[in-house]
Design a protein around this motif. Sequence first.
Motif, PDB file in Angstrom:
ATOM      1  N   SER A   1      -6.985  23.697  -3.764  1.00 55.06           N
ATOM      2  CA  SER A   1      -7.224  24.471  -2.548  1.00 55.06           C
ATOM      3  C   SER A   1      -8.582  24.199  -1.905  1.00 55.06           C
ATOM      4  O   SER A   1      -8.745  24.388  -0.699  1.00 55.06           O
ATOM      5  CB  SER A   1      -7.089  25.968  -2.839  1.00 55.06           C
ATOM      6  OG  SER A   1      -8.001  26.353  -3.850  1.00 55.06           O
ATOM      7  N   ASN A   2      -9.541  23.758  -2.681  1.00 53.05           N
ATOM      8  CA  ASN A   2     -10.877  23.508  -2.129  1.00 53.05           C
ATOM      9  C   ASN A   2     -11.152  22.025  -1.883  1.00 53.05           C
ATOM     10  O   ASN A   2     -12.281  21.631  -1.598  1.00 53.05           O
ATOM     11  CB  ASN A   2     -11.944  24.097  -3.056  1.00 53.05           C
ATOM     12  CG  ASN A   2     -11.854  25.608  -3.142  1.00 53.05           C
ATOM     13  OD1 ASN A   2     -11.629  26.278  -2.144  1.00 53.05           O
ATOM     14  ND2 ASN A   2     -12.006  26.159  -4.347  1.00 53.05           N
TER      15      ASN A   2
ATOM     16  N   LYS B   1     -10.639  18.310   0.209  1.00 53.62           N
ATOM     17  CA  LYS B   1     -10.699  17.914   1.611  1.00 53.62           C
ATOM     18  C   LYS B   1      -9.726  16.771   1.859  1.00 53.62           C
ATOM     19  O   LYS B   1      -9.608  15.858   1.039  1.00 53.62           O
ATOM     20  CB  LYS B   1     -12.107  17.470   2.006  1.00 53.62           C
ATOM     21  CG  LYS B   1     -13.200  18.506   1.754  1.00 53.62           C
ATOM     22  CD  LYS B   1     -13.063  19.710   2.676  1.00 53.62           C
ATOM     23  CE  LYS B   1     -14.207  20.696   2.452  1.00 53.62           C
ATOM     24  NZ  LYS B   1     -14.039  21.917   3.269  1.00 53.62           N
TER      25      LYS B   1
ATOM     26  N   SER C   1      -6.314  20.456   7.769  1.00 54.75           N
ATOM     27  CA  SER C   1      -7.107  21.650   7.495  1.00 54.75           C
ATOM     28  C   SER C   1      -6.469  22.441   6.362  1.00 54.75           C
ATOM     29  O   SER C   1      -5.243  22.489   6.234  1.00 54.75           O
ATOM     30  CB  SER C   1      -7.192  22.538   8.738  1.00 54.75           C
ATOM     31  OG  SER C   1      -7.833  21.867   9.805  1.00 54.75           O
ATOM     32  N   SER C   2      -7.302  23.053   5.546  1.00 51.90           N
ATOM     33  CA  SER C   2      -6.821  23.911   4.470  1.00 51.90           C
ATOM     34  C   SER C   2      -6.608  25.315   5.017  1.00 51.90           C
ATOM     35  O   SER C   2      -7.497  25.896   5.635  1.00 51.90           O
ATOM     36  CB  SER C   2      -7.851  23.949   3.335  1.00 51.90           C
ATOM     37  OG  SER C   2      -7.459  24.874   2.344  1.00 51.90           O
TER      38      SER C   2
ATOM     39  N   PRO D   1      -1.952  28.316  -0.817  1.00 54.87           N
ATOM     40  CA  PRO D   1      -2.743  27.298  -0.125  1.00 54.87           C
ATOM     41  C   PRO D   1      -1.865  26.188   0.483  1.00 54.87           C
ATOM     42  O   PRO D   1      -0.930  25.696  -0.158  1.00 54.87           O
ATOM     43  CB  PRO D   1      -3.620  26.735  -1.245  1.00 54.87           C
ATOM     44  CG  PRO D   1      -2.802  26.911  -2.484  1.00 54.87           C
ATOM     45  CD  PRO D   1      -1.876  28.081  -2.267  1.00 54.87           C
ATOM     46  N   TYR D   2      -2.183  25.826   1.706  1.00 58.33           N
ATOM     47  CA  TYR D   2      -1.478  24.749   2.401  1.00 58.33           C
ATOM     48  C   TYR D   2      -2.509  23.819   3.049  1.00 58.33           C
ATOM     49  O   TYR D   2      -3.595  24.251   3.437  1.00 58.33           O
ATOM     50  CB  TYR D   2      -0.569  25.290   3.514  1.00 58.33           C
ATOM     51  CG  TYR D   2       0.543  26.184   3.039  1.00 58.33           C
ATOM     52  CD1 TYR D   2       1.791  25.674   2.698  1.00 58.33           C
ATOM     53  CD2 TYR D   2       0.350  27.557   2.935  1.00 58.33           C
ATOM     54  CE1 TYR D   2       2.814  26.510   2.273  1.00 58.33           C
ATOM     55  CE2 TYR D   2       1.369  28.402   2.500  1.00 58.33           C
ATOM     56  CZ  TYR D   2       2.597  27.868   2.174  1.00 58.33           C
ATOM     57  OH  TYR D   2       3.608  28.700   1.744  1.00 58.33           O
ATOM     58  N   PHE D   3      -2.136  22.556   3.171  1.00 61.95           N
ATOM     59  CA  PHE D   3      -2.850  21.642   4.050  1.00 61.95           C
ATOM     60  C   PHE D   3      -1.965  21.405   5.265  1.00 61.95           C
ATOM     61  O   PHE D   3      -0.779  21.091   5.128  1.00 61.95           O
ATOM     62  CB  PHE D   3      -3.170  20.325   3.345  1.00 61.95           C
ATOM     63  CG  PHE D   3      -4.363  20.407   2.437  1.00 61.95           C
ATOM     64  CD1 PHE D   3      -5.650  20.348   2.962  1.00 61.95           C
ATOM     65  CD2 PHE D   3      -4.207  20.567   1.068  1.00 61.95           C
ATOM     66  CE1 PHE D   3      -6.760  20.441   2.137  1.00 61.95           C
ATOM     67  CE2 PHE D   3      -5.303  20.675   0.233  1.00 61.95           C
ATOM     68  CZ  PHE D   3      -6.594  20.606   0.766  1.00 61.95           C
TER      69      PHE D   3
END
Length: 536
Positions: free
Chosen positions: A245-246, A248, A253-254, A502-504
């Motif tokens: 989740s953290n 890049k 965008s997260s 969490p998604y990108f």
Amino acid sequence: MKKQHIMIIAIIIVIGIVAGGLVLGNSSTERNPDELVTAVGTHGGEPETGFNPILGWASASEPLIQSTLFKRNNNMSLVNDLATNHTVSSDGKTYTVNIRDGVKFHDNSSLTAKDIVFTYNEAKKVGGDIDLSNMLNATAVNDSTVEFYLNNSDSTFISKLSTLGIVPSESYNNETYGQNPIGSGPYKFVQWDKGQQVILELNDDYYGKKPEFKKLTILFLAGDAAFAAAKKGEVDIAEVPLSYSNEKIDNMSSIILDSIDARGISLPYLPDTGNKTEDGVSIGNNVTSNKAIREALNYGINRQTIIDGPLQGHGNKSFDGIGYQLPWNNNEAIIEDGDVDKAKSILESDGWKDSDSDGILEKDGQKASFTVYYPADDTTRQSIAISVSEQAKKFGIEVNVEGKSWDEIDKLKLSNGVVWGYGSLDPSSLYHQYYGGFAGNEYDNPAYYNSSIVNQHMESALSSSNIESSYNDWSMVSWDGSNGISPKGDAVWIWTVFVDYPYFVDNSLDISENTTKIQPHGGDIFGNIYDWKRLS
């Protein structure tokens, strides 16, 4: 230049182009602006029985292919979908629903009350994910009116009218429908490559607000594979494990979505007296049946430590498994957790002592030691179980942690702790989780809990005149000032955390975060797909 030289050069150029294409393929994949490619199967995964709502497809999320009678908006309120209005009889046993005229299935056949009646009666007969055991039957009054008859009043029955996608009665085949589904939803089924993907296309005849995207491809990728696809630019949206989740990713965008998806550990409420189910499954545990043990765990465990560790900082504390966003949430159930001294005091007052100095308390010859199982393929539940185990050592309780398959856990769940996932927009799910009459029934009430007072709160909630008026009784299941399932009451489970999702998301895509729905257990990322837009 000789011909063979020209041919060699041409071959080299072609190889270079192909190789270059492969390299470029590792960074991005071209697709039309009105096409979406997603990898969002981390929680739900590929449906084993296909896209058949009668067998459980999308019972807690947007079915995409089928329509439902009602939907939930981003405020979690029920709104009309196929339905235009509904009434409930004074005794709460008959629900009358009027439906839209002119709705077509994807094969151009008309959707009428007959199809709704068939879908619900068939789902009751099959016994899928949606509990229709209280429904006597459904009957078509005319082409646009359905009546649902219940055995007992149920203020929450309308919730079940928002979870079952409608299938065509004339062409439905239980054996084949899931592989080639026909519905009346915003997307038509095109292709299912098992183990890989499903492809859907926009239903131009959809009666409601149409999504902007004409083609939707859902890749069945989870965990590492979903994250890798996002890094390669192969997807517009990737659902990833919290451990990523953290991270890049270029051009993405997260986005972290709030959820009511809780993780809790069931604690067998009865002692082990040798009783077993008809299937030979042992019932009860001589450690967790002790209330002081359950209380100490609930007060002594620091839930923020779990959030900061296994959840990478993305989550919220849970004390009773009921989402704080829900109208039947009870703030009075909240306690000051992480209090090791209080946990020690509770145990000492009940007679637990470490007489042999091994760090584990005993009482009447019984060690304060038990086992918690988790599904072996779920790293988040594993991490939560380990964190609980490490923290419990500080106040003298030994929690052994072990991963198993669900088939194995099924034989152990009534006599050991189990890490479960839970999060429903239907308050009657509490009925299945804690009502004494459901103890040990498949996955219902695995703790074998039974409280006449808590049972009465649930019975009162179900007999309320409507779902809104039932919320107060549902909240008292958690804590009524004297009794309840929460830490202040019987501390039936160790509820730990709500996990964020969490998604990108590709920077060219706006998934309308202001209309995103609260994520239930299993997720519902497509719940507001009608509002998504491509920015460039």
